[in-house]
Every structure is written in C-alpha cells, then in structure tokens.
Scaffold this active site. Structure first.
Site, PDB file in Angstrom:
ATOM      1  N   GLU A   1       5.319  -1.794  -3.519  1.00 52.38           N
ATOM      2  CA  GLU A   1       5.133  -1.829  -2.179  1.00 52.38           C
ATOM      3  C   GLU A   1       3.960  -0.977  -3.300  1.00 52.38           C
ATOM      4  OE1 GLU A   1       4.615  -0.679   0.448  1.00 52.38           O
ATOM      5  OE2 GLU A   1       7.238  -0.586   1.362  1.00 52.38           O
TER       6      GLU A   1
ATOM      7  N   CYS B   1      -2.555   5.747  -2.111  1.00 53.77           N
ATOM      8  CA  CYS B   1      -2.074   4.001  -2.266  1.00 53.77           C
ATOM      9  C   CYS B   1      -3.090   3.792  -0.972  1.00 53.77           C
ATOM     10  CB  CYS B   1      -1.119   3.013  -2.315  1.00 53.77           C
ATOM     11  SG  CYS B   1       0.175   3.763  -1.287  1.00 53.77           S
TER      12      CYS B   1
HETATM   13  P1  NAD Z   1       0.268   2.550 -14.202  1.00 53.86           P
HETATM   14  O1  NAD Z   1      -0.074   1.191 -13.469  1.00 53.86           O
HETATM   15  O2  NAD Z   1       0.471   2.261 -15.408  1.00 53.86           O
HETATM   16  O3  NAD Z   1       1.983   3.367 -13.565  1.00 53.86           O
HETATM   17  C1  NAD Z   1       1.589   3.514 -11.805  1.00 53.86           C
HETATM   18  C2  NAD Z   1       3.723   3.642 -12.229  1.00 53.86           C
HETATM   19  O4  NAD Z   1       4.364   2.989 -12.106  1.00 53.86           O
HETATM   20  C3  NAD Z   1       3.808   5.490 -12.662  1.00 53.86           C
HETATM   21  O5  NAD Z   1       5.073   5.543 -11.951  1.00 53.86           O
HETATM   22  C4  NAD Z   1       4.531   4.779 -14.121  1.00 53.86           C
HETATM   23  O6  NAD Z   1       5.014   5.568 -14.248  1.00 53.86           O
HETATM   24  C5  NAD Z   1       5.211   3.332 -13.379  1.00 53.86           C
HETATM   25  N1  NAD Z   1       4.906   2.723 -14.566  1.00 53.86           N
HETATM   26  C6  NAD Z   1       3.959   1.333 -15.259  1.00 53.86           C
HETATM   27  N2  NAD Z   1       4.371   0.737 -16.218  1.00 53.86           N
HETATM   28  C7  NAD Z   1       5.591   0.525 -15.723  1.00 53.86           C
HETATM   29  C8  NAD Z   1       7.192  -0.152 -16.350  1.00 53.86           C
HETATM   30  N3  NAD Z   1       6.166  -1.312 -16.975  1.00 53.86           N
HETATM   31  N4  NAD Z   1       8.103  -0.867 -15.460  1.00 53.86           N
HETATM   32  C9  NAD Z   1       8.149   0.557 -14.455  1.00 53.86           C
HETATM   33  N5  NAD Z   1       7.245   1.649 -14.193  1.00 53.86           N
HETATM   34  C10 NAD Z   1       6.414   1.480 -14.654  1.00 53.86           C
HETATM   35  O7  NAD Z   1      -0.554   3.794 -13.270  1.00 53.86           O
HETATM   36  P2  NAD Z   1      -1.571   5.084 -14.271  1.00 53.86           P
HETATM   37  O8  NAD Z   1      -2.376   5.435 -15.101  1.00 53.86           O
HETATM   38  O9  NAD Z   1       0.145   5.693 -13.981  1.00 53.86           O
HETATM   39  O10 NAD Z   1      -2.053   5.030 -12.031  1.00 53.86           O
HETATM   40  C11 NAD Z   1      -3.065   4.493 -11.935  1.00 53.86           C
HETATM   41  C12 NAD Z   1      -2.673   3.415 -10.763  1.00 53.86           C
HETATM   42  O11 NAD Z   1      -1.226   3.469 -10.331  1.00 53.86           O
HETATM   43  C13 NAD Z   1      -3.629   3.364  -9.848  1.00 53.86           C
HETATM   44  O12 NAD Z   1      -4.883   2.658 -10.202  1.00 53.86           O
HETATM   45  C14 NAD Z   1      -3.206   3.320  -8.236  1.00 53.86           C
HETATM   46  O13 NAD Z   1      -3.553   1.755  -7.879  1.00 53.86           O
HETATM   47  C15 NAD Z   1      -1.594   2.895  -9.056  1.00 53.86           C
HETATM   48  N6  NAD Z   1       0.049   3.357  -8.068  1.00 53.86           N
HETATM   49  C16 NAD Z   1      -0.226   3.194  -7.493  1.00 53.86           C
HETATM   50  C17 NAD Z   1       0.867   3.903  -6.146  1.00 53.86           C
HETATM   51  C18 NAD Z   1       1.280   4.172  -4.814  1.00 53.86           C
HETATM   52  O14 NAD Z   1       1.107   4.688  -4.160  1.00 53.86           O
HETATM   53  N7  NAD Z   1       0.915   2.095  -4.817  1.00 53.86           N
HETATM   54  C19 NAD Z   1       0.881   5.469  -7.061  1.00 53.86           C
HETATM   55  C20 NAD Z   1       0.360   5.363  -7.829  1.00 53.86           C
HETATM   56  C21 NAD Z   1       0.032   4.908  -8.906  1.00 53.86           C
END
Ligand code: NAD
Length: 478
Positions: A248, A282
């Site tokens: 997702e 999202c």
């Molecule tokens: P990010 O992409 O670094 O992290 C998003 C999530 O993924 C966090 O919970 C993080 O802990 C997890 N994550 C990151 N790297 C990972 C890895 N290698 N393995 C497992 N989990 C990992 O970005 P961020 O700065 O935390 O959030 C910003 C972006 O994330 C937003 O621009 C948005 O697009 C996206 N986001 C989407 C949702 C959603 O519901 N689809 C929710 C939160 C964040």
C-alpha cells in the site's frame, strides 16, 4: 497527566526491553515522551522462531475461535479508547477527536476481518463423475509487516487483522516515531488470549529489520504501507526469495469538480478533509481540478475555509489540525511550495512553517499551478492543496491520470454520465463520488500503477494472507 505507555518489544508473548533505545518525541512540543527499545539481530531471530511456532498453533485454531479473539481484542481497545487516543495525540500530534476516531476505525478493521475469518470459502468445480476438484484457501504462514506513522493505530490494525483472521502469524515492525498505537494493539491481543508467538512486535532501524526479516525462509509474505520508494525496495528484496508482497504505497489524489456540483458544499468539504491528519494521508485529496465556470467561486470558498482551520496542539479543545508528524515533512513542504512559486503558482494562503517550536505548518492552498512544478507529480503528504481550472471532464480525467500514482480519486457531480466516464477513465484503485471517504473496513482498498498492489479490507482483504490450493480427487485410480 500523561498516559503515554512504557515501550517494549513483544516477542513470544513476552514484553522485552533491549540494550539500546531511542527517544520518542511529541511533535507539538518536541519534548521526549518515551524511550523505544531497538531490536538487535538476536531479537529478530527470536521473533522469527516465535512466529514460526505461533503459526503452527494458530493455523490449527478454528476460524470462529480466531474471530472470537479478534472481537475480544477490539472490545478491549474500545474500552481503552481514551488512553490510546491520548497516547496517539502525544506521539503523532493529531487532534484528540481524530485520534479517538482512529481508535474506533482500528477496532472496526479487526471486527470486519473477524467476520471474514469465518467466510474464507473455497469452491467445488464441476467435473466428470468420480472426480472432485475442490479449491481451498489456507493461511500463507508468517507475515513480516511494516506500518507507517501517519495512523499509529489503524494502519497496524489493518495488517494484524488480516494476518490473525487468516490463521497466519505476524511480525509487525511499526513506526519508530509512533509506537504506542501498535503497543496497545499487542496489549489488547495479549489480554484477549492470543497464543504466544502469533503476534510479535519489534522496533529498530527500519532498513536493518526489513533486510533481515525478508531474507528469512520462514517469512512467507511481506506487507508494507509507506512511500513508493521504500515499497519498491522491499518488493525487490522479496523478489529475490520469491516471497509475495502486499504493497500500500503513495498517492496523489485528484478531485474532479464538475460544473453542476454544489460549489459551496464541495469546496468546504474539500478544505476540511484536506487538513485532516494535517494532510498526511495517502488518500488525501490534493489535486483539485475545477471546471472553469465555477473555478473562482470554488477557490474563494475553499481558501477561506482552509485559512480558518484552527491549528494547534492536538490536546487543546477546538483544534482542527495538529503539527506535522516530524521535521522531515516541514522541509519537504517548504521545498515544494518554493518550487511551485518559482514556477509561477499563486499561493492563495499559507506556505510556511508556524513558529519555531513544534512542527506546525500553515494550511496551504496553491492555485494555477503549472504542470512543471514538482508538487504536480510529487505527493506532498501535508496540508497542501492545489486548485487548477479545467475546461472539460476529459481534460480533468487526463490530468487526474498524469501522475505515476493511482490510489484514491474523487469526483463531485450529480450527472450519471459524468460518473460513468470517471469510472471508465480514472486510473485509481478507489473512486469516490460526492464523498472524500476512500477507505472503509468493508470496501477493498489499494492502488494501481506505483501506488502498489494487493487489497486490504472488503472480502478481498484476506486473499493476500492465504494461498489457494486446488485438490483434484479421483475416487478410483486413473
Ligand atoms: P519513508 O519513505 O522513509 O518512510 C515511510 C515509512 O516506511 C516509515 O514508517 C518508515 O519507518 C518505513 N521505512 C522506511 N525505510 C524502510 C525500510 N528500508 N524498511 C522498512 N520500512 C521502512 O518516508 P517518511 O519521511 O517517513 O515519510 C514520508 C513519505 O512516506 C511520504 O511522502 C509518503 O509518501 C510516505 N508515507 C506513506 C504512507 C501511506 O499511508 N501510504 C504513510 C506514511 C508515509
């Protein structure tokens, strides 16, 4: 009074601290509210072992008993609603009223999947006399699940519900910035009598945990909610082991406002919904494509209502929008606004950080944003709306589809032929007409294009957590 919980890992039915921990901050005050244990490799290995054992036990439990545990955990979380909501507001920043609703939504996910657990029907395929073809659905095994920080309670509930209802075990790595929601879920299942090992909760360095878990033979499904970039990375890792994934990912939701709609009602609904959860959703409505004949009136009402949004600490009464969840979002939004301004967009309201304590950002509306601006392609994931005029529904649908994402999309119209054209033309997993609600327990939710694959919720939700096995049985040897 603080009800923020003492934070632990949860492995094999036991609460665990570790040698290293990291602070959890309140984004409204930047104060430390807790310390989160970080899993070492040995903790992860214990979780894998525990989950394998949990699967052996849980996959043999009758569906109606699995459902009973889910219903009981949900009932406990409903009783604990105020305590959980207070913790979510402290760690995430959202208004208490929204945190309370989130707790209930999380319970509804558990309750819906509890019902679905008893209805994972197979089928009998017509065949020649003396032969039976029977299709069975069986739990896939151990799930490694990764949930994000924007909905600390309801996001992990989705994955826990799917796994437990299907008869799987799960190792959940919830977001380090917002661990309390997931911890409360684990407490509720523990108290509801879930056998040890079925649910395991870990925190740590996300990339290390995902890298370690996904390469395990005993991990049979990778379920992730988060950004498209991380989702792509985890899918690539999983592919090396032929492990299926449920993804997702991001969205950049278009909203098509047709000329026949109630302009005032549609504009107010858009402005209010945009600021929910500070736009960190999202499915958040972001790109508003408004018919040129109502563009001025729509924009004026939208901007007025957005500017009236009461921003503040989520614990204060009357607050409609809290801070952003972390400092990264401030930097990302500031850069997107500056770039849009440089490209020629009008900043109708907002556009800047508020104050210097807490991660507050102004409700922001940009109008007449050129396609060349980054924000037209990049998900802002914050309280930022784009309002652009269009001359026809065809143009609006073309613009709606002009991003790599396809998660939620919305339309406002009373014309059946317009609805039909949107159903046919809009590239999205979820299309909502005259409502900005996109995700309910009873409806399948998920994306197309770079927004991921698989569905959560609805009758489709448990399919990801199960394998399909066909059994052909001949009554005599042929
Ligand atoms: P990010 O992409 O670094 O992290 C998003 C999530 O993924 C966090 O919970 C993080 O802990 C997890 N994550 C990151 N790297 C990972 C890895 N290698 N393995 C497992 N989990 C990992 O970005 P961020 O700065 O935390 O959030 C910003 C972006 O994330 C937003 O621009 C948005 O697009 C996206 N986001 C989407 C949702 C959603 O519901 N689809 C929710 C939160 C964040």
């Amino acid at each position: 009074m603080s009800t923020y919980p003492d934070l632990h890992l949860y492995i094999n039915g036991e609460w665990r601290k570790t040698a290293s921990d990291i602070p959890v901050l309140n984004p409204a005050t930047e104060e430390e509210i807790g310390r989160l244990p970080h899993a070492e490799k040995s903790d992860l290995d214990d979780a894998v072992e525990s989950a394998a054992m949990g699967f052996r036990v849980w996959s043999q439990v009758p569906p109606c008993e699995r459902a009973n545990v889910l219903y009981k955990a949900a009932a406990l979380m409903r009783e604990r609603q105020e305590e959980i909501a207070t913790a979510i507001t402290a760690e995430h920043g959202k208004p208490l009223s929204q945190a309370r609703l989130e707790v209930i939504r999380g319970c509804e996910f558990l309750e819906w999947d509890a019902g679905e657990a008893t209805r994972t029907y197979g089928r009998v395929i017509p065949s020649a006399p003396g032969v039976r073809h029977v299709v069975h659905h069986q739990p896939i095994g151990t799930v490694a699940a990764f949930s994000p920080w924007n909905f600390p309670m309801s996001q992990p509930c989705r994955k826990v519900a799917g796994a437990i209802a299907s008869g799987c075990s799960i190792i959940l790595k919830a977001a380090e910035e917002t661990p309390a929601g997931a911890l409360h879920i684990a407490h509720a299942f523990h108290d509801a009598g879930l056998p040890p090992g079925v649910l395991n909760l870990v925190f740590g360095t996300p990339s290390q945990i995902s890298d370690h878990l996904i390469r395990q033979d005993r991990v049979n499904l990778v379920a992730f909610t988060g950004s498209t970039g991380v989702g792509r990375h985890l899918t690539t890792l999983a592919a090396q082991h032929m492990t299926p994934v449920l993804m997702e990912l991001g969205g950049h939701a278009p909203v098509i406002i047709c000329e026949d709609t109630d302009v005032e009602a549609a504009a107010i609904s858009g402005a209010v919904r945009k600021m929910r959860n500070a736009g960190q959703v999202c499915t958040s409505p972001t790109r508003f494509f408004v018919h040129e004949s109502i563009f001025e009136a729509y924009t004026e009402t939208f901007v007025r209502r957005a500017a009236e949004t009461v921003v503040g600490n989520g614990v204060d009464p009357g607050v409609e929008m809290g801070p952003l969840a972390n400092e990264r979002r401030i930097a990302a939004l500031t850069a997107l606004v500056e770039d849009a301004r440089d490209c020629g967009a009008e900043i109708k309201t907002g556009g800047s950080r508020i104050g210097d304590q807490g991660y507050f950002f102004e409700p922001t509306v940009l109008a007449n944003v050129p396609d060349s601006a980054h924000v037209m392609q990049e998900e802002p994931f914050g309280p930022l709306a784009i309002i652009n005029p269009v001359t026809s529904l065809e143009e609006a649908i073309g613009k709606a589809n002009s991003v790599p994402y396809g998660l939620a999309a919305y339309g406002f119209t009373n014309r059946a032929d317009y609805v039909d054209r949107m159903i046919e033309g809009v590239e999205a997993g979820n299309l909502s007409i005259n409502t900005l609600e996109a995700s309910l327990p009873e409806t399948p939710f998920g994306g197309v294009k770079c927004s991921g694959y698989g569905r959560e919720g609805g009758t489709e939700g448990l399919h990801n957590y199960m394998i399909t096995k066909n059994v052909s049985h001949s009554l005599s040897i042929v």
